[in-house]
Each structure stands twice: as C-alpha cells, then as structure tokens.
Design a protein around this motif. Structure first.
Motif, PDB file in Angstrom:
ATOM      1  N   ARG A  86       0.845  -1.198   0.000  1.00  0.00           N
ATOM      2  CA  ARG A  86       0.000   0.000   0.000  1.00  0.00           C
ATOM      3  C   ARG A  86       0.880   1.248   0.000  1.00  0.00           C
ATOM      4  NH1 ARG A  86      -5.509   0.193   2.164  1.00  0.00           N
ATOM      5  NH2 ARG A  86      -6.185   2.294   1.754  1.00  0.00           N
ATOM      6  N   GLY A  87       0.569   2.196  -0.880  1.00  0.00           N
ATOM      7  CA  GLY A  87       1.330   3.435  -0.973  1.00  0.00           C
ATOM      8  C   GLY A  87       2.521   3.347  -1.893  1.00  0.00           C
ATOM      9  N   SER A  88       2.702   2.228  -2.607  1.00  0.00           N
ATOM     10  CA  SER A  88       3.864   2.054  -3.476  1.00  0.00           C
ATOM     11  C   SER A  88       3.621   2.524  -4.905  1.00  0.00           C
ATOM     12  CB  SER A  88       4.296   0.589  -3.484  1.00  0.00           C
ATOM     13  OG  SER A  88       3.288  -0.208  -4.081  1.00  0.00           O
TER      14      SER A  88
END
Length: 96
Positions: A86-88
């Motif tokens: 998540r957030g990559s």
C-alpha cells in the motif's frame, strides 16, 4: 407484521459487497475480486413477470433488496502475482 415491525423478507439477508470480499479473504483466497451487476428486464405483462419470478423462487417484492454480487478469488500459489505494498504507486489517479 405487528411482531416484526412491518413486512419481513422471506429470504436470508444478502451480503454487502465489502462483506463478500472479506469472506473471500477469510476463506484463504488472495486477490479477491467482487463486483455486482444490475439488469433491467421488461415483460409484456404483469402476469408474465409474476410467472417468471415464481419459477425462480424470487417472489420477495421488497424494494430495498440488495443486488446480486459476483465474487472471484484465487488460492495462494508461488506463481501468483503479489499485491503491491500500500502506498507504493508511482502514478496518481488524479494524474490519469
């Protein structure tokens, strides 16, 4: 009706979309996909509609019934692509 506070559905409550995805994950599936479809069907007469509903066992006439949910999932396997952290993400949806 008095005991139940009104009309009571004659079928079990149907799952919400998010609940269906959670069920797949809890069952050990990975990369769950959950979707729902809504169809508009027209009949030549009310009697044709009633006959079709009875044949399907769908005579519950409540307006607040939930739509149909489709679920897919895969058992974890070494060859299966992994979900990214998540957030990559490198591109924003706003930029698209």
């Amino acid at each position: 009706m008095e005991r139940e506070g009104g009309i009571s559905p004659r079928i079990s409550p149907l799952a919400q979309v998010r609940d269906a995805g959670n069920l797949l994950t809890m069952a050990g599936f990975t990369l769950p996909g959950v979707d729902l479809d809504e169809y508009v069907v027209r009949y030549p007469s009310a009697l044709d509609l009633i006959e079709h509903l009875r044949a399907m066992g769908e005579t519950n006439a409540l307006l607040q019934r939930n739509p149909v949910i489709y679920m897919t999932g895969w058992r974890e396997h070494s060859s299966q692509p992994r979900a990214k952290r998540r957030g990559s993400a490198t591109v924003s949806f706003q930029d698209i």
